[in-house]
Design a protein around this motif. Structure first.
Motif, PDB file in Angstrom:
ATOM      1  N   GLY A 186     136.592  73.066  86.742  1.00  0.00           N
ATOM      2  CA  GLY A 186     135.356  73.743  86.369  1.00  0.00           C
ATOM      3  C   GLY A 186     135.242  73.826  84.862  1.00  0.00           C
ATOM      4  N   LEU A 187     134.112  73.400  84.327  1.00  0.00           N
ATOM      5  CA  LEU A 187     133.928  73.317  82.881  1.00  0.00           C
ATOM      6  C   LEU A 187     132.603  73.957  82.483  1.00  0.00           C
ATOM      7  N   THR A 188     132.643  74.829  81.494  1.00  0.00           N
ATOM      8  CA  THR A 188     131.436  75.421  80.926  1.00  0.00           C
ATOM      9  C   THR A 188     131.432  75.189  79.422  1.00  0.00           C
ATOM     10  N   VAL A 189     130.367  74.550  78.934  1.00  0.00           N
ATOM     11  CA  VAL A 189     130.212  74.285  77.505  1.00  0.00           C
ATOM     12  C   VAL A 189     128.802  74.681  77.094  1.00  0.00           C
ATOM     13  N   ASN A 190     128.710  75.569  76.128  1.00  0.00           N
ATOM     14  CA  ASN A 190     127.401  76.021  75.622  1.00  0.00           C
ATOM     15  C   ASN A 190     126.471  76.456  76.758  1.00  0.00           C
ATOM     16  N   GLY A 191     127.044  77.157  77.732  1.00  0.00           N
ATOM     17  CA  GLY A 191     126.249  77.709  78.820  1.00  0.00           C
ATOM     18  C   GLY A 191     125.987  76.774  79.978  1.00  0.00           C
ATOM     19  N   GLU A 192     126.409  75.513  79.879  1.00  0.00           N
ATOM     20  CA  GLU A 192     126.224  74.564  80.978  1.00  0.00           C
ATOM     21  C   GLU A 192     127.529  74.417  81.745  1.00  0.00           C
ATOM     22  N   THR A 193     127.468  74.565  83.072  1.00  0.00           N
ATOM     23  CA  THR A 193     128.662  74.550  83.917  1.00  0.00           C
ATOM     24  C   THR A 193     128.619  73.375  84.879  1.00  0.00           C
ATOM     25  N   ARG A 194     129.746  72.661  84.975  1.00  0.00           N
ATOM     26  CA  ARG A 194     129.862  71.530  85.890  1.00  0.00           C
ATOM     27  C   ARG A 194     131.206  71.562  86.595  1.00  0.00           C
ATOM     28  N   GLY A 254     126.601  70.415  77.804  1.00  0.00           N
ATOM     29  CA  GLY A 254     126.139  71.367  76.794  1.00  0.00           C
ATOM     30  C   GLY A 254     125.960  70.729  75.426  1.00  0.00           C
ATOM     31  N   GLY A 255     125.623  69.441  75.418  1.00  0.00           N
ATOM     32  CA  GLY A 255     125.435  68.728  74.165  1.00  0.00           C
ATOM     33  C   GLY A 255     126.718  68.229  73.521  1.00  0.00           C
ATOM     34  N   VAL A 256     127.865  68.454  74.159  1.00  0.00           N
ATOM     35  CA  VAL A 256     129.156  68.056  73.594  1.00  0.00           C
ATOM     36  C   VAL A 256     129.721  66.872  74.384  1.00  0.00           C
ATOM     37  N   PRO A 257     130.045  65.764  73.726  1.00  0.00           N
ATOM     38  CA  PRO A 257     130.701  64.655  74.421  1.00  0.00           C
ATOM     39  C   PRO A 257     132.113  65.076  74.838  1.00  0.00           C
ATOM     40  N   VAL A 258     132.438  64.934  76.113  1.00  0.00           N
ATOM     41  CA  VAL A 258     133.729  65.382  76.617  1.00  0.00           C
ATOM     42  C   VAL A 258     134.397  64.278  77.423  1.00  0.00           C
ATOM     43  N   ALA A 259     135.723  64.357  77.480  1.00  0.00           N
ATOM     44  CA  ALA A 259     136.516  63.526  78.385  1.00  0.00           C
ATOM     45  C   ALA A 259     137.226  64.470  79.338  1.00  0.00           C
ATOM     46  N   VAL A 260     136.855  64.415  80.602  1.00  0.00           N
ATOM     47  CA  VAL A 260     137.502  65.217  81.639  1.00  0.00           C
ATOM     48  C   VAL A 260     138.614  64.357  82.215  1.00  0.00           C
ATOM     49  N   LEU A 279     139.204  71.668  75.227  1.00  0.00           N
ATOM     50  CA  LEU A 279     138.199  72.653  75.600  1.00  0.00           C
ATOM     51  C   LEU A 279     138.689  73.483  76.783  1.00  0.00           C
ATOM     52  N   PRO A 280     138.390  74.776  76.815  1.00  0.00           N
ATOM     53  CA  PRO A 280     138.785  75.601  77.966  1.00  0.00           C
ATOM     54  C   PRO A 280     138.148  75.080  79.252  1.00  0.00           C
ATOM     55  N   SER A 281     138.935  75.015  80.298  1.00  0.00           N
ATOM     56  CA  SER A 281     138.439  74.626  81.619  1.00  0.00           C
ATOM     57  C   SER A 281     139.285  75.335  82.656  1.00  0.00           C
ATOM     58  N   ARG A 282     138.857  75.270  83.886  1.00  0.00           N
ATOM     59  CA  ARG A 282     139.584  75.905  84.974  1.00  0.00           C
ATOM     60  C   ARG A 282     139.931  74.893  86.053  1.00  0.00           C
ATOM     61  N   LEU A 283     141.167  74.932  86.524  1.00  0.00           N
ATOM     62  CA  LEU A 283     141.539  74.211  87.732  1.00  0.00           C
ATOM     63  C   LEU A 283     141.447  75.237  88.853  1.00  0.00           C
ATOM     64  N   GLU A 284     140.378  75.170  89.618  1.00  0.00           N
ATOM     65  CA  GLU A 284     140.056  76.221  90.579  1.00  0.00           C
ATOM     66  C   GLU A 284     139.638  75.620  91.908  1.00  0.00           C
ATOM     67  N   SER A 285     139.538  76.471  92.918  1.00  0.00           N
ATOM     68  CA  SER A 285     139.084  75.985  94.219  1.00  0.00           C
ATOM     69  C   SER A 285     137.566  75.818  94.197  1.00  0.00           C
ATOM     70  N   TRP A 286     137.088  74.998  95.124  1.00  0.00           N
ATOM     71  CA  TRP A 286     135.649  74.794  95.242  1.00  0.00           C
ATOM     72  C   TRP A 286     134.949  76.117  95.546  1.00  0.00           C
TER      73      TRP A 286
END
Length: 332
Positions: free
Chosen positions: A79-87, A105-111, A176-183
């Protein structure tokens, strides 16, 4: 001077890294500057697939969370939230691709996710005025994914986010902060229309199947010859924060841990291991770990003990039986 001796002396005078570059690497990565390396090249080995043999996802597709029907409540997602956008990025997909190049959230990321290390880490893809796009080299170091960027062909260590071979050697990606969480946990906190990664071609892989079944209960990690300190199982999950870590059994027993550095680590049941059963959804319950400071998520990693000590050789591990350091003697 005999010609053979002159040749041998010339080879001996070359930098070690340059003399040891396999020709297959040079053919695969013609733009990589192998003379510029921060690690011994003999620590890097083939994991089996060639360059991009595990294909990154570069044009990700999403569906709103409310439209997802194939994820069970316990399945793990990043789970990722950047500038208020969550995916959300399900591990059932990252098993087969390991890297998603996205913009949130406007930020290029590599998950990124390395199954062999259970390392789920999200990076900012910006380095200076460049935006990098990442792929898989097919190589491992300490059993961890070695990525490369398609702009400079620099090789990057996934667990540390550091350039280790090539033009950008020594550069560190921002984590970037992210969460490894259940669905189910993601659904609890995210909007119903939050984007969730779905396969570009659902028929290309059996995305519910676990290609690493039984891995996290194996006696030894894959393609790893190092040791962990005495008394610590190499495949034990640990919660890593820089040079300090806490075993999952410790965090699970206490429920919450307040660190000397001001972090709060919490655990609750309900997340399946992505590396256990033949189907991801059927993995045993390893629970969800969250790490925060002053009420805000911070970068952390739930990985294996061998990974922590391989990349943090001066690290300190807190266990149910006390503190363990690398110098406490070899084990598992």
């Amino acid at each position: 001077m005999p010609v053979l001796l002159a040749v041998l002396l010339l080879v001996a005078a070359l930098p070690l890294a340059a003399a040891e570059v396999p020709r297959a690497w040079e053919r695969e990565f013609p733009a990589t500057d192998f003379s510029n390396a921060a690690v011994p090249l003999d620590e890097i080995m083939s994991g089996g697939p060639p360059r991009d043999g595990i294909p990154s996802i570069d044009d990700p597709r999403f569906k709103p969370a409310s439209a997802i029907t194939d994820l069970s409540p316990r399945e793990p997602v990043i789970g990722l939230t950047v500038n208020g956008e969550t995916r959300a990025y399900p591990l059932r997909i990252l098993h087969w691709h390991e890297i998603v190049n996205d913009t949130v959230g406007g930020v290029p990321v590599a998950v990124t996710y390395c199954p062999l290390c259970n390392a789920a880490i999200v990076f900012d893809r910006r380095v200076g005025d460049r935006v990098l796009e990442f792929g898989t080299t097919g190589k491992l170091r300490h059993s961890d994914l070695v990525m490369y960027d398609r702009q400079t062909e620099t090789w990057w260590q996934q667990f540390t986010g550091e350039g280790i071979v090539g033009a950008l050697t020594g550069t560190e990606l921002d984590v970037l902060p992210s969460r490894l969480e259940s669905w189910a946990e993601f659904q609890e906190r995210a909007p119903a229309d939050a984007p969730v990664l779905v396969p570009t071609d659902p028929a290309a892989r059996d995305y519910g199947r676990n290609p690493y079944a039984g891995y996290d209960t194996a006696a030894r990690p894959f393609l790893y010859s190092g040791e962990t300190p005495g008394g610590v199982e190499p495949m034990m999950r640990v919660v890593a924060l820089d040079d300090e870590a806490w075993t999952l059994p410790l965090v699970r027993e206490r429920g919450r841990v307040e660190t000397d550095g001001g972090h709060l680590i919490t655990w609750r049941a309900g997340q399946a291991s992505a590396l256990d059963a033949a189907r991801v959804a059927e993995g045993r319950d390893v629970g969800t770990v969250l790490v925060s400071r002053d009420g805000r998520d911070v970068p952390y990693d739930v990985t294996f003990a061998f990974v922590f000590f391989a990349f943090r050789p001066d690290g300190v591990l807190h266990t149910l039986d006390g503190v363990v350091r690398a110098e406490d003697g070899g084990g598992g």
